[in-house]
Design an enzyme around this catalytic site. Structure first.
Site, PDB file in Angstrom:
ATOM      1  N   TYR A 153     -21.660  37.534  -3.373  1.00 12.73           N
ATOM      2  CA  TYR A 153     -22.791  37.254  -4.271  1.00 12.73           C
ATOM      3  C   TYR A 153     -22.509  36.005  -5.104  1.00 12.73           C
ATOM      4  CZ  TYR A 153     -24.062  42.117  -3.183  1.00 12.73           C
ATOM      5  OH  TYR A 153     -24.372  43.299  -2.556  1.00 12.73           O
ATOM      6  N   TYR A 185     -20.262  33.072   7.255  1.00  8.57           N
ATOM      7  CA  TYR A 185     -20.968  33.409   8.493  1.00  8.57           C
ATOM      8  C   TYR A 185     -20.465  32.482   9.597  1.00  8.57           C
ATOM      9  CZ  TYR A 185     -24.250  36.046   5.582  1.00  8.57           C
ATOM     10  OH  TYR A 185     -24.810  36.944   4.713  1.00  8.57           O
ATOM     11  N   GLN A 215     -22.816  53.065   0.662  1.00 11.20           N
ATOM     12  CA  GLN A 215     -23.956  52.353   0.070  1.00 11.20           C
ATOM     13  C   GLN A 215     -24.884  51.883   1.193  1.00 11.20           C
ATOM     14  OE1 GLN A 215     -24.845  48.205  -2.159  1.00 11.20           O
ATOM     15  NE2 GLN A 215     -23.265  49.399  -3.160  1.00 11.20           N
ATOM     16  N   SER A 220     -31.495  48.322  -2.757  1.00 10.38           N
ATOM     17  CA  SER A 220     -32.926  47.991  -2.690  1.00 10.38           C
ATOM     18  C   SER A 220     -33.791  49.174  -3.129  1.00 10.38           C
ATOM     19  CB  SER A 220     -33.330  47.543  -1.284  1.00 10.38           C
ATOM     20  OG  SER A 220     -32.499  46.505  -0.835  1.00 10.38           O
ATOM     21  N   LEU A 225     -35.889  49.422  -5.325  1.00 12.22           N
ATOM     22  CA  LEU A 225     -37.234  49.028  -5.738  1.00 12.22           C
ATOM     23  C   LEU A 225     -37.967  48.315  -4.599  1.00 12.22           C
ATOM     24  CD1 LEU A 225     -36.267  47.638  -9.264  1.00 12.22           C
ATOM     25  CD2 LEU A 225     -37.304  49.848  -8.743  1.00 12.22           C
ATOM     26  N   TRP A 241     -34.202  37.067   4.116  1.00  7.83           N
ATOM     27  CA  TRP A 241     -33.386  38.212   4.543  1.00  7.83           C
ATOM     28  C   TRP A 241     -34.101  39.560   4.467  1.00  7.83           C
ATOM     29  CZ3 TRP A 241     -32.183  41.758   0.579  1.00  7.83           C
ATOM     30  CH2 TRP A 241     -32.376  41.294  -0.731  1.00  7.83           C
ATOM     31  N   LYS A 258     -31.904  45.875  -9.219  1.00  4.66           N
ATOM     32  CA  LYS A 258     -31.517  44.515  -9.597  1.00  4.66           C
ATOM     33  C   LYS A 258     -32.654  43.849 -10.347  1.00  4.66           C
ATOM     34  CE  LYS A 258     -31.962  41.338  -6.551  1.00  4.66           C
ATOM     35  NZ  LYS A 258     -31.789  40.562  -5.321  1.00  4.66           N
ATOM     36  N   PHE A 317     -33.243  40.239 -13.100  1.00  2.00           N
ATOM     37  CA  PHE A 317     -32.751  39.188 -13.995  1.00  2.00           C
ATOM     38  C   PHE A 317     -33.659  39.068 -15.210  1.00  2.00           C
ATOM     39  CE2 PHE A 317     -30.885  37.825  -9.914  1.00  2.00           C
ATOM     40  CZ  PHE A 317     -29.562  37.773 -10.301  1.00  2.00           C
ATOM     41  N   ASN A 377     -36.014  49.646 -16.269  1.00  2.00           N
ATOM     42  CA  ASN A 377     -35.370  50.401 -15.188  1.00  2.00           C
ATOM     43  C   ASN A 377     -34.357  51.420 -15.699  1.00  2.00           C
ATOM     44  OD1 ASN A 377     -36.897  48.870 -13.457  1.00  2.00           O
ATOM     45  ND2 ASN A 377     -35.253  47.439 -12.962  1.00  2.00           N
TER      46      ASN A 377
HETATM   47  P1  A2P Z   1     -36.835  40.416 -11.351  1.00  2.00           P
HETATM   48  O1  A2P Z   1     -35.398  40.008 -11.261  1.00  2.00           O
HETATM   49  O2  A2P Z   1     -37.751  39.290 -11.623  1.00  2.00           O
HETATM   50  O3  A2P Z   1     -37.050  41.593 -12.280  1.00  2.00           O
HETATM   51  P2  A2P Z   1     -34.184  45.817  -5.625  1.00  2.00           P
HETATM   52  O4  A2P Z   1     -33.460  46.385  -6.813  1.00  2.00           O
HETATM   53  O5  A2P Z   1     -34.868  46.853  -4.783  1.00  2.00           O
HETATM   54  O6  A2P Z   1     -33.322  44.881  -4.828  1.00  2.00           O
HETATM   55  O7  A2P Z   1     -35.394  44.936  -6.193  1.00  2.00           O
HETATM   56  C1  A2P Z   1     -35.153  43.771  -6.897  1.00  2.00           C
HETATM   57  C2  A2P Z   1     -36.447  43.043  -7.115  1.00  2.00           C
HETATM   58  O8  A2P Z   1     -37.349  43.825  -7.890  1.00  2.00           O
HETATM   59  C3  A2P Z   1     -36.264  41.750  -7.849  1.00  2.00           C
HETATM   60  O9  A2P Z   1     -37.139  40.817  -7.260  1.00  2.00           O
HETATM   61  C4  A2P Z   1     -36.704  42.068  -9.274  1.00  2.00           C
HETATM   62  O10 A2P Z   1     -37.275  40.929  -9.874  1.00  2.00           O
HETATM   63  C5  A2P Z   1     -37.755  43.122  -9.058  1.00  2.00           C
HETATM   64  N1  A2P Z   1     -37.802  44.115 -10.126  1.00  2.00           N
HETATM   65  C6  A2P Z   1     -36.755  44.673 -10.788  1.00  2.00           C
HETATM   66  N2  A2P Z   1     -37.184  45.595 -11.669  1.00  2.00           N
HETATM   67  C7  A2P Z   1     -38.520  45.642 -11.564  1.00  2.00           C
HETATM   68  C8  A2P Z   1     -39.544  46.399 -12.211  1.00  2.00           C
HETATM   69  N3  A2P Z   1     -39.236  47.299 -13.141  1.00  2.00           N
HETATM   70  N4  A2P Z   1     -40.829  46.151 -11.855  1.00  2.00           N
HETATM   71  C9  A2P Z   1     -41.141  45.245 -10.932  1.00  2.00           C
HETATM   72  N5  A2P Z   1     -40.232  44.505 -10.269  1.00  2.00           N
HETATM   73  C10 A2P Z   1     -38.932  44.685 -10.587  1.00  2.00           C
END
Ligand code: A2P
Length: 296
Positions: A41, A115, A176, A203, A205, A213, A256, A258, A266
């Site tokens: 990462y 890679y 995981q 993932s 969310l 990807w 995840k 930012f 969350n």
């Molecule tokens: P952002 O960093 O702008 O919040 P996953 O955890 O399934 O990999 O999903 C990550 C993605 O979901 C990122 O694009 C993140 O964007 C977005 N995300 C994270 N929390 C939420 C939330 N509560 N509602 C909507 N989108 C979210």
């Protein structure tokens, strides 16, 4: 962040230097303690800095944090395992990781290239014995460099290979894998339950839908009408319902973000619970389609 590759392109995290550092600090202030990282990462230095700053501030102690690091595909030969973990620890400036996992069950040719590819652009794989890699992971635990060891992206057959290894010293504590309402993994979840292996769902969310990807032909999880309708009832968002669904069925989630507001959002999933009927309704959303196809 994720650096998985799709269609021959490498997806690097498109974040500025400070946002990872800031996000981890906000997450720790919010109450998060489990931090899912990896050498690939390319931000372990920032994650380590955030943890160390929060320890220095007196907000947390090292033992409050649960840091997961990952062994990348080019480092599967047993003699590379410990040096690779030591490199991660040096970047983090920490003495140990709480969990070290084999990131993927396939090995790539060792070397500088993350890679490695041949002249036709094809990934160069490498013959290693996953069981020998596992024994090197066990040695890292014995050396105190990793408190626990586990795997990632392993299917049942690959898990069984480790579990049935003659002379197995430590079982994988966790696996995981992608897991969320559109990819609920019922069979793997049951197998892991039977073997006391915790499923950590990535993932949760539905990913960031980065086309380099992510299989974006699968619809966006957070737009799902059922998740949104259930959320309305509890004054929660679809994201909170998706996360609550996972933890309520015993799946660890590693959302995840930012974005400070969404990082906090969350975390607000411990003040409501879904009924059995709602859990079943959400389980029925399973499409058995991965967002992260890991085509390599
Ligand atoms: P952002 O960093 O702008 O919040 P996953 O955890 O399934 O990999 O999903 C990550 C993605 O979901 C990122 O694009 C993140 O964007 C977005 N995300 C994270 N929390 C939420 C939330 N509560 N509602 C909507 N989108 C979210």
């Amino acid at each position: 962040s994720n650096a998985y590759e799709k269609g021959g392109r490498i997806a690097l995290p498109c974040v500025t230097e400070s946002s990872c550092l800031e996000s981890v600090k906000i997450a720790i202030d919010t109450g998060y303690r489990h931090i899912d990282g990896a050498f690939v990462y390319y931000n372990e230095h920032e994650v380590g800095q955030a943890i160390r700053e929060k320890i220095a501030e007196g907000r947390i102690k090292r033992e409050d944090i649960f840091y997961c690091g990952k062994l990348w595909n080019t480092c599967h030969p047993p003699e590379l395992v410990r040096p690779t973990l030591e490199k991660t620890l040096k970047i983090l400036q920490l003495d140990y990781v709480d969990l070290y996992i084999i990131e993927l069950p396939m090995a790539f040719k060792p070397g500088e290239a993350i890679y490695p590819k041949d002249e036709n652009g094809k990934i160069i794989y490498h013959e290693t014995d996953l069981c020998a890699t596992w024994e090197a992971m066990e040695a890292c635990k014995d050396a105190g460099l990793a408190k626990s060891i586990g795997v990632s992206n392993f299917n049942r057959r690959q898990l069984e290979m480790i579990l049935n290894k003659p002379g197995l010293k430590y079982k994988p504590v966790s696996n995981q894998v992608e897991c969320h309402p559109y990819f609920t993994q019922p069979k793997l979840l049951e197998f892991c339950r039977q073997h006391d292996i915790v499923i950590v769902g990535y993932s949760p969310l539905g990913t960031s839908r980065d086309e380099t990807w992510v299989n974006v032909s699968s619809p966006p999880l957070l737009k799902d009408p059922v998740l949104n309708a259930i959320g309305k009832k509890y004054n929660k968002t679809a994201a909170q319902v998706a996360l609550r669904f996972s933890i309520q069925r015993g799946v660890v989630v590693i959302p995840k973000s930012f974005n400070p507001q969404r990082i906090r959002e969350n975390f607000q999933i411990f003040d409501f619970s879904l009924t059995e009927k709602e859990m079943k309704e959400i389980e029925a959303l399973n499409k058995n389609v991965r967002y992260v196809e890991l085509l390599m």
